[in-house]
Design an enzyme around this catalytic site. Structure first.
Site, short mmCIF file in Angstrom:
data_model
loop_
_atom_site.label_atom_id
_atom_site.label_comp_id
_atom_site.label_asym_id
_atom_site.label_seq_id
_atom_site.Cartn_x
_atom_site.Cartn_y
_atom_site.Cartn_z
N SER A 1 -18.90 -25.06 -17.98
CA SER A 1 -17.76 -25.47 -17.16
C SER A 1 -17.24 -26.79 -17.67
O SER A 1 -18.02 -27.63 -18.13
CB SER A 1 -18.17 -25.65 -15.69
N GLU B 1 -20.58 -23.49 -8.99
CA GLU B 1 -19.71 -22.35 -9.29
C GLU B 1 -18.27 -22.87 -9.42
O GLU B 1 -17.52 -22.90 -8.45
CB GLU B 1 -19.78 -21.27 -8.19
N SER B 2 -17.92 -23.31 -10.63
CA SER B 2 -16.54 -23.71 -10.99
C SER B 2 -16.16 -25.13 -10.54
O SER B 2 -16.96 -26.03 -10.75
CB SER B 2 -15.52 -22.65 -10.57
N CYS C 1 -16.38 -19.21 -8.48
CA CYS C 1 -16.69 -17.88 -9.04
C CYS C 1 -17.93 -17.30 -8.35
O CYS C 1 -18.31 -17.74 -7.27
CB CYS C 1 -16.89 -17.99 -10.54
N HIS D 1 -13.84 -22.39 -17.46
CA HIS D 1 -15.14 -21.85 -17.02
C HIS D 1 -15.49 -20.64 -17.85
O HIS D 1 -14.64 -19.76 -18.05
CB HIS D 1 -15.09 -21.51 -15.53
#
Lengths: 343, 343
Positions: free
Chosen positions: B238, B74-75, B89, B253
């Site tokens: 990403s 996540e990111s 995120c 992203h």
């Protein structure tokens, strides 16, 4: 300012929330023909009923050919042809009067549309004492959103320290409806005030409102104002001033108790610069901290005042801590927080 | 971007929150002697454990002599000598890692003080899906206030529409501790993106991240970047870029699903003006709306960039709707919201 409880020897004074909720609504007509419309046609007994819903009452009034000015048990009300201003402190509930206000306006004043709305307030000192829908800004915004589309809600300053909330109409598309009548407002919200000055606004020190107005220097803040002032029992002070020559107003409300002292100054007097007025006000009351909010639209003589204040890092001993400069469709706004150094 | 669920024919894609929480912490020493201190000494297995608490993991990394760059499930995360950046995120919980992060820094990196903190995020699309303490900004501020004194929390933009939250250290008295190392950040948070462009960031359209990077034009946004990109299954993208010659980074992203499309661009590349980069980014992704946040301190070559953007009423077809210009002790900041016209 409401009537304050008598302070018994050795007891803490009962808390009073000096911070006001300020509702300003501008009315118009869809067809633009407003010449025969006038908010001042709303009968006084209807205003009295409206204020009951808000939990306050009229204690004094003056008027000139452009403006009706009311000192209330909790702050002030100003009614002109198409602008309604209700400013109330304590635990009053001004947003509860929106629906009946709109009905009165339709019935008596002849307007059929709201041109603009400003609802604003500083953060309360004790929010937990407020009545619904004023317990928090989200509640207040929900009520306003139920009446108006295109309402935008802002929190300027620091959410977890000193801040100032504003709700206003801010349509995403196209120009705002209505005229470009010059308009400007200066607000100064002061806390932690000099106790010596605050003592002027008690019945112990002054026997009349007029004495407090003179001794404090309030009469010298803006020239040529008809002053309607009131000194509460045992302490607390309110004044409205209306211009002898123009349609503008000023209003000051004072909660003098040292534990929760608060003074607000507001005026729509049109000036190219507010620096001198601000300096006079803060020298008169000597707050530990103060919040400024200055609005002006493009046709105002004060159009450049928000920009000027955005660049002003200090007023005498008061140093700026926070500043936000914002642009709306027709208004520019500067919010700033200053505090005394050394404190 | 996290791995997205496979979309079955006829089913709505499962919601994914593209909006990131961005935590940036600068470390120092009380005695100022930081030459032998370095966050990059924290062992990788400790970072992996830290990220478990946040509910994400490392999927790729690159480094140069100034910076370790990690693409996460996540990111992203960026670690340099004294600056730690964690951007995550989905329903990740970065503020839960603050305490273990501070312990790791003391144990491995040699710093004994936090010089500055920035925690920021746009409003979530679906806040009700977040995990504690990220359900609302008040919760997040309470956690941050428990670690830092002098923290100030802001909400820029409209509380009831698009807004951007920021928490940073902003002591009321005296200058900020620490160096005046030049620093600047540009963030662009885009929503309602062009579906045709978004389709590039799906496995159906592109067989590799490199293909998506080239076809979209991401490789041309900033020059001389070593690109570490990742295309998720079945969609989502990403990338981290680190400068070949300097210590700066960029990161993008992408949540491409039309129902909740979101793209973020961030970089600390030092430029006198960000107007051209912003124009390139919005032409590349064609958002319906975007939020800008531009920070720069006084020693940065970008020192005047916040002021320049405060004056910029449009970028091509995108017209500005909201703007706040703020001054902090050492940084200036412009927040602005633009939307496409006609939409």
């Amino acid at each position: 300012m409401a009537e304050h409880e008598v302070i018994l020897a050795g007891e803490e004074p009962q808390f009073f929330e000096g911070v006001e909720k300020l509702l300003e609504v501008w009315f118009t007509r869809e067809d633009g023909r407003i010449d025969n419309c006038n908010l001042r046609k709303i009968p006084r007994h209807q205003l009295v009923s409206l204020l009951k819903i808000v939990r306050c009452e009229i204690i004094s009034s003056v008027q000139n050919d452009q403006l009706d000015s009311y000192v209330l048990s909790e702050s002030s009300m100003f009614v002109s042809q198409r602008r309604f201003i209700l400013k109330t402190c304590g635990t009053t509930t001004p947003l509860q009067c929106l629906e009946p206000l709109l009905l009165l306006v339709t019935k008596y004043a002849g307007f059929d549309a709201v041109e603009d709305v400003y609802y604003s307030r500083k953060n309360y000192k004790r929010p937990e004492l407020q009545q619904s829908p004023h317990c928090n800004f989200e509640q207040e915004v929900a009520v306003l959103d139920s009446f108006f589309k295109d309402g935008a809600a802002y929190c300027l300053g620091s959410v977890n320290r000193d801040c100032w909330y504003l709700y206003t109409l801010h349509p995403l598309r196209g120009p705002r409806r209505g005229t470009t009548e010059p308009d400007q407002t200066l607000e100064i919200m002061m806390t932690d005030l000099d106790p010596e000055i605050m003592s002027i606004f008690t019945r112990e020190e002054c026997s009349s409102a007029a004495e407090a107005t003179l001794r404090s220097g309030i009469d010298k803040l803006l020239p040529d104002m008809i002053i309607d002032d009131y000194l509460f029992e045992p302490c607390g002070y309110s004044m409205n001033g209306i211009s002898k020559t123009e349609g503008c107003y000023m209003t000051i409300h004072i909660t003098p108790e040292p534990e929760f002292s608060y003074v607000s100054f507001e005026s729509n007097v049109p000036l190219e610069s507010y620096k001198e007025v601000i300096m006079r006000v803060v020298k008169t009351f000597r707050p530990g901290k103060f919040v400024l909010a200055v609005f002006a639209n493009k046709t105002s003589v004060a159009a450049k005042a928000p920009r000027e204040l955005e660049k002003e890092a200090s007023f005498g001993d008061w140093l700026r801590h926070d500043v936000h400069y914002c642009r709306f469709k027709s208004y520019d706004l500067t919010y700033a927080l200053y505090s005394k150094f050394p404190s």
